[in-house]
Design a protein around this motif. Structure first.
Motif, PDB file in Angstrom:
ATOM      1  N   LEU A 122       3.434  -0.178 -13.353  1.00 55.42           N
ATOM      2  CA  LEU A 122       4.667   0.575 -13.296  1.00 55.42           C
ATOM      3  C   LEU A 122       5.448   0.307 -11.917  1.00 55.42           C
ATOM      4  O   LEU A 122       6.571   1.042 -11.979  1.00 55.42           O
ATOM      5  N   GLY A 123       5.071  -0.297 -11.062  1.00 55.53           N
ATOM      6  CA  GLY A 123       5.711  -0.461  -9.814  1.00 55.53           C
ATOM      7  C   GLY A 123       5.309   0.750  -8.915  1.00 55.53           C
ATOM      8  O   GLY A 123       6.204   0.744  -7.877  1.00 55.53           O
ATOM      9  N   THR A 124       4.404   1.517  -8.994  1.00 56.49           N
ATOM     10  CA  THR A 124       4.126   2.325  -7.967  1.00 56.49           C
ATOM     11  C   THR A 124       3.316   2.262  -6.890  1.00 56.49           C
ATOM     12  O   THR A 124       2.254   1.350  -7.309  1.00 56.49           O
ATOM     13  N   ILE A 125       3.696   2.138  -5.729  1.00 54.24           N
ATOM     14  CA  ILE A 125       2.960   1.710  -4.526  1.00 54.24           C
ATOM     15  C   ILE A 125       2.000   2.865  -4.087  1.00 54.24           C
ATOM     16  O   ILE A 125       2.184   3.930  -4.025  1.00 54.24           O
ATOM     17  N   TYR A 126       0.555   2.470  -3.783  1.00 55.15           N
ATOM     18  CA  TYR A 126      -0.359   3.518  -3.134  1.00 55.15           C
ATOM     19  C   TYR A 126      -0.936   2.898  -1.750  1.00 55.15           C
ATOM     20  O   TYR A 126      -0.931   1.486  -1.773  1.00 55.15           O
ATOM     21  N   TRP A 127      -1.386   3.750  -1.067  1.00 56.60           N
ATOM     22  CA  TRP A 127      -1.773   3.114   0.188  1.00 56.60           C
ATOM     23  C   TRP A 127      -3.481   3.518  -0.186  1.00 56.60           C
ATOM     24  O   TRP A 127      -3.983   4.565  -0.621  1.00 56.60           O
ATOM     25  N   VAL A 128      -4.283   2.799   0.549  1.00 56.09           N
ATOM     26  CA  VAL A 128      -5.699   2.926   0.614  1.00 56.09           C
ATOM     27  C   VAL A 128      -6.254   3.283   1.706  1.00 56.09           C
ATOM     28  O   VAL A 128      -6.024   2.907   2.940  1.00 56.09           O
ATOM     29  N   SER A 129      -6.781   4.693   1.776  1.00 48.93           N
ATOM     30  CA  SER A 129      -7.559   5.474   3.004  1.00 48.93           C
ATOM     31  C   SER A 129      -8.861   4.770   3.436  1.00 48.93           C
ATOM     32  O   SER A 129      -9.343   3.882   2.621  1.00 48.93           O
TER      33      SER A 129
ATOM     34  N   PHE B  51       2.090   6.553  -2.499  1.00 44.78           N
ATOM     35  CA  PHE B  51       3.093   6.306  -1.381  1.00 44.78           C
ATOM     36  C   PHE B  51       4.517   6.298  -1.981  1.00 44.78           C
ATOM     37  O   PHE B  51       5.574   6.516  -1.164  1.00 44.78           O
ATOM     38  N   SER B  52       4.856   5.802  -3.178  1.00 43.61           N
ATOM     39  CA  SER B  52       6.218   5.471  -3.573  1.00 43.61           C
ATOM     40  C   SER B  52       6.384   6.414  -4.912  1.00 43.61           C
ATOM     41  O   SER B  52       5.332   6.535  -5.691  1.00 43.61           O
ATOM     42  N   PRO B  53       7.376   6.656  -5.150  1.00 45.85           N
ATOM     43  CA  PRO B  53       7.773   7.225  -6.585  1.00 45.85           C
ATOM     44  C   PRO B  53       7.455   5.974  -7.556  1.00 45.85           C
ATOM     45  O   PRO B  53       7.805   4.906  -7.281  1.00 45.85           O
ATOM     46  N   PRO B  54       7.334   6.352  -8.897  1.00 42.63           N
ATOM     47  CA  PRO B  54       7.143   5.149  -9.844  1.00 42.63           C
ATOM     48  C   PRO B  54       8.647   4.341 -10.088  1.00 42.63           C
ATOM     49  O   PRO B  54       9.501   4.996  -9.643  1.00 42.63           O
ATOM     50  N   LEU B  55       8.374   3.146 -10.138  1.00 40.73           N
ATOM     51  CA  LEU B  55       9.497   2.167 -10.320  1.00 40.73           C
ATOM     52  C   LEU B  55       9.903   2.271 -11.567  1.00 40.73           C
ATOM     53  O   LEU B  55      11.073   2.100 -12.153  1.00 40.73           O
ATOM     54  N   CYS B  56       9.047   2.000 -12.721  1.00 39.04           N
ATOM     55  CA  CYS B  56       9.269   1.881 -13.952  1.00 39.04           C
ATOM     56  C   CYS B  56       9.938   0.713 -14.327  1.00 39.04           C
ATOM     57  O   CYS B  56      10.818   0.755 -15.288  1.00 39.04           O
ATOM     58  N   GLY B  57       9.634  -0.309 -13.706  1.00 39.07           N
ATOM     59  CA  GLY B  57      10.400  -1.580 -13.749  1.00 39.07           C
ATOM     60  C   GLY B  57       9.725  -2.123 -15.371  1.00 39.07           C
ATOM     61  O   GLY B  57       8.654  -1.880 -15.823  1.00 39.07           O
ATOM     62  N   PHE B  58      10.674  -2.934 -16.191  1.00 45.49           N
ATOM     63  CA  PHE B  58      10.447  -3.273 -17.302  1.00 45.49           C
ATOM     64  C   PHE B  58       9.920  -4.698 -17.395  1.00 45.49           C
ATOM     65  O   PHE B  58       9.433  -5.111 -18.426  1.00 45.49           O
ATOM     66  N   GLY B  59       9.633  -5.264 -15.977  1.00 44.04           N
ATOM     67  CA  GLY B  59       8.988  -6.727 -16.083  1.00 44.04           C
ATOM     68  C   GLY B  59       7.564  -6.585 -16.199  1.00 44.04           C
ATOM     69  O   GLY B  59       6.905  -5.503 -16.304  1.00 44.04           O
ATOM     70  N   GLY B  60       7.120  -7.905 -16.351  1.00 43.89           N
ATOM     71  CA  GLY B  60       5.431  -7.689 -16.785  1.00 43.89           C
ATOM     72  C   GLY B  60       4.760  -8.090 -15.592  1.00 43.89           C
ATOM     73  O   GLY B  60       3.552  -8.072 -15.909  1.00 43.89           O
ATOM     74  N   GLN B  61       5.085  -8.261 -14.356  1.00 46.35           N
ATOM     75  CA  GLN B  61       4.261  -8.586 -13.139  1.00 46.35           C
ATOM     76  C   GLN B  61       4.988  -8.041 -11.946  1.00 46.35           C
ATOM     77  O   GLN B  61       6.252  -8.519 -11.646  1.00 46.35           O
ATOM     78  N   LYS B  62       4.443  -7.330 -11.199  1.00 46.15           N
ATOM     79  CA  LYS B  62       4.746  -6.732  -9.905  1.00 46.15           C
ATOM     80  C   LYS B  62       4.384  -7.511  -8.473  1.00 46.15           C
ATOM     81  O   LYS B  62       2.932  -7.563  -8.731  1.00 46.15           O
ATOM     82  N   HIS B  63       4.991  -7.619  -7.770  1.00 47.38           N
ATOM     83  CA  HIS B  63       4.822  -8.528  -6.471  1.00 47.38           C
ATOM     84  C   HIS B  63       5.036  -7.756  -5.389  1.00 47.38           C
ATOM     85  O   HIS B  63       6.253  -7.190  -5.279  1.00 47.38           O
ATOM     86  N   LEU B  64       4.281  -7.669  -4.401  1.00 49.10           N
ATOM     87  CA  LEU B  64       4.666  -6.722  -3.009  1.00 49.10           C
ATOM     88  C   LEU B  64       5.040  -7.823  -2.050  1.00 49.10           C
ATOM     89  O   LEU B  64       4.362  -8.884  -1.779  1.00 49.10           O
ATOM     90  N   VAL B  65       6.179  -7.721  -1.224  1.00 51.47           N
ATOM     91  CA  VAL B  65       6.639  -8.653  -0.371  1.00 51.47           C
ATOM     92  C   VAL B  65       7.191  -7.831   0.823  1.00 51.47           C
ATOM     93  O   VAL B  65       7.710  -6.874   0.709  1.00 51.47           O
ATOM     94  N   GLU B  66       6.634  -8.176   1.974  1.00 50.15           N
ATOM     95  CA  GLU B  66       7.296  -7.416   3.397  1.00 50.15           C
ATOM     96  C   GLU B  66       8.533  -8.528   3.828  1.00 50.15           C
ATOM     97  O   GLU B  66       8.290  -9.528   3.817  1.00 50.15           O
ATOM     98  N   SER B  67       9.447  -7.962   3.989  1.00 52.36           N
ATOM     99  CA  SER B  67      10.749  -8.534   4.736  1.00 52.36           C
ATOM    100  C   SER B  67      11.318  -7.905   5.678  1.00 52.36           C
ATOM    101  O   SER B  67      11.687  -6.633   5.478  1.00 52.36           O
ATOM    102  N   CYS B  68      11.610  -8.286   6.845  1.00 50.42           N
ATOM    103  CA  CYS B  68      12.225  -7.720   7.868  1.00 50.42           C
ATOM    104  C   CYS B  68      11.674  -6.174   8.083  1.00 50.42           C
ATOM    105  O   CYS B  68      12.420  -5.213   8.382  1.00 50.42           O
ATOM    106  N   GLY B  69      10.322  -5.887   7.975  1.00 48.85           N
ATOM    107  CA  GLY B  69       9.957  -4.876   8.345  1.00 48.85           C
ATOM    108  C   GLY B  69       9.832  -3.680   7.193  1.00 48.85           C
ATOM    109  O   GLY B  69       9.260  -2.841   7.233  1.00 48.85           O
TER     110      GLY B  69
END
Length: 401
Positions: free
Chosen positions: A218-225, A233-251
């Motif tokens: 659903l695009g919700t990000i979590y952190w692992v303690s 960690f984030s609100p749900p994104l609820c994007g309609f795509g079939g695959q979510k990718h995490l990318v860090e860019s410029c911090g």
């Protein structure tokens, strides 16, 4: 003002060791030791931290079973290479290219395609090249798990990240496996720990600012303690795509939502995921996979996490950034300063059919490198998109398999 050239070999001797001790990658040590004989003698050859064989299963039976159920951790490094002219970058006349180097525990190295991870096929005219003729920038490190018995990648493991890899006493490994489950291993453990067992819907994992983060479908990000608790960690994104990718860019942290032409069913989720990330094993193909209608990318949406206001920002333009979605981890590259390279693109792997430019014949069922242009929403094969990064060294000495 004319630039004054510096004879690096003339630096005071007391600085040599200080500089050498700050180098933490094999290629930096190689370049340092290549300056002159005196520099070579001041710093020993690079020694990779050796991770012992790891259990593969979630049971201590793996230890008793021996090597056939053990895994090896392989490290891969991506470099940005730019030819130098008289020791200076020449961005106006030469494109940079990405070099991906996989290193095993034994110290052996091999080149891989920066997106598909396929090995190169050396041409008869293959030749050596001098690292001092290139500007070299390390972009990222990634990891994979392979069977100890035959060095074949473990297909059920979708993604691996490592924390504290330079200190074996505190080295931890996280993985997404079986299409969305989470696993953890501390070096020295006899078995993997399956955590957050009630959920099996995670798409990607990343180490961001020294912390492990995951994203679900659903695009919700979590952190692992440190207690292996998964904290939102984030609100749900609820994007309609079939695959979510995490990318860090410029911090900042981004989610790239890959829109597919069909749903990824639970039955063949592993096969779908292996195609999306380029993990299909051509040596031992799955008979179901050979005839399966696998999902294809038809669009991408990019979202940036505004951490201060805990909200998602819809990104329409990446500026000079290029996002690269590779099977072992996603990352971004800046095209700033390279006049002949286009930004605002996403590079990815896909199993496309012959309707795309640059894809035809027997290659049509393999994973190909594709580019999505955010400017016009088009998807092309990289071979037909001349404005993107050169993803492979010059064809005069090697070519992709």
């Amino acid at each position: 003002m004319e630039k004054k050239k510096v004879d690096w070999s003339a630096l005071p001797k007391e600085l040599w060791l200080t500089i050498g001790n700050c180098l933490d990658s094999r290629i930096d040590v190689l370049r340092f030791r290549s300056v002159c004989t005196l520099w070579r003698s001041s710093v020993p050859p690079f020694k990779q931290t050796t991770v012992p064989p790891l259990p593969h299963k979630f049971s201590s039976d793996a230890v008793a079973a021996g090597a056939e159920l053990q895994a090896l951790l392989f490290q891969t490094t991506v470099y940005l290479m730019q030819p130098l002219v008289d020791g200076e970058p020449n961005s106006s006349n030469s494109k940079p290219w990405l070099l991906k180097l996989e290193e095993s525990n034994s110290g052996e190295s091999r080149l891989l395609h920066p997106i598909t991870n396929s090995p190169p096929r050396y041409s008869p005219k293959a030749k050596n090249f001098n690292l001092l003729d290139f500007g070299v920038v390390e972009l990222r490190k990634s990891y994979s798990l392979k069977y100890r018995q035959n060095n074949v990648i473990i297909a059920c493991v979708n993604k691996v990240v490592v924390m504290g890899q330079t200190d074996l006493d505190n080295c931890c490994i996280f993985k997404i496996f079986d299409g969305g489950k989470l696993g953890f291993l501390r070096i020295g453990d006899e078995k993997w720990t399956h955590f957050d067992e009630q959920n099996s819907h995670y798409d990607d994992i990343i180490v961001y600012k020294g912390q492990c983060y995951v994203v679900d479908r659903l695009g919700t990000i979590y952190w692992v303690s440190s207690e292996l608790k998964v904290v939102q960690f984030s609100p749900p994104l609820c994007g309609f795509g079939g695959q979510k990718h995490l990318v860090e860019s410029c911090g900042d942290l981004y989610v790239v939502d890959r829109c597919l032409d069909r749903e990824r069913s639970e039955r063949n989720h592993l096969e779908d995921n292996n195609v999306i990330f380029g993990l299909h094993n051509h040596v031992h193909p799955n008979p179901f996979f050979a005839n399966a209608a696998v999902p294809e990318a038809i669009d991408f949406k990019v979202y940036k996490l505004d951490q201060e206001w805990a909200r998602w920002v819809d990104v329409k333009n990446l500026g000079d950034q290029v996002f690269i979605l590779s099977n072992d981890g996603s990352f971004s590259v800046s095209t700033s300063g390279f006049a002949r390279v286009k930004g605002n693109c996403i590079l990815f792997t896909d199993q496309r059919h012959a309707h795309l430019p640059g894809v035809a014949g027997s290659e049509a069922r393999k994973c190909h490198s594709c580019v999505f242009d955010l400017e016009d929403g088009s998807i092309k094969n990289v071979a037909a998109f001349r404005a993107c990064f050169m993803l492979w060294p010059p064809s005069s000495w090697l070519s992709p398999d």
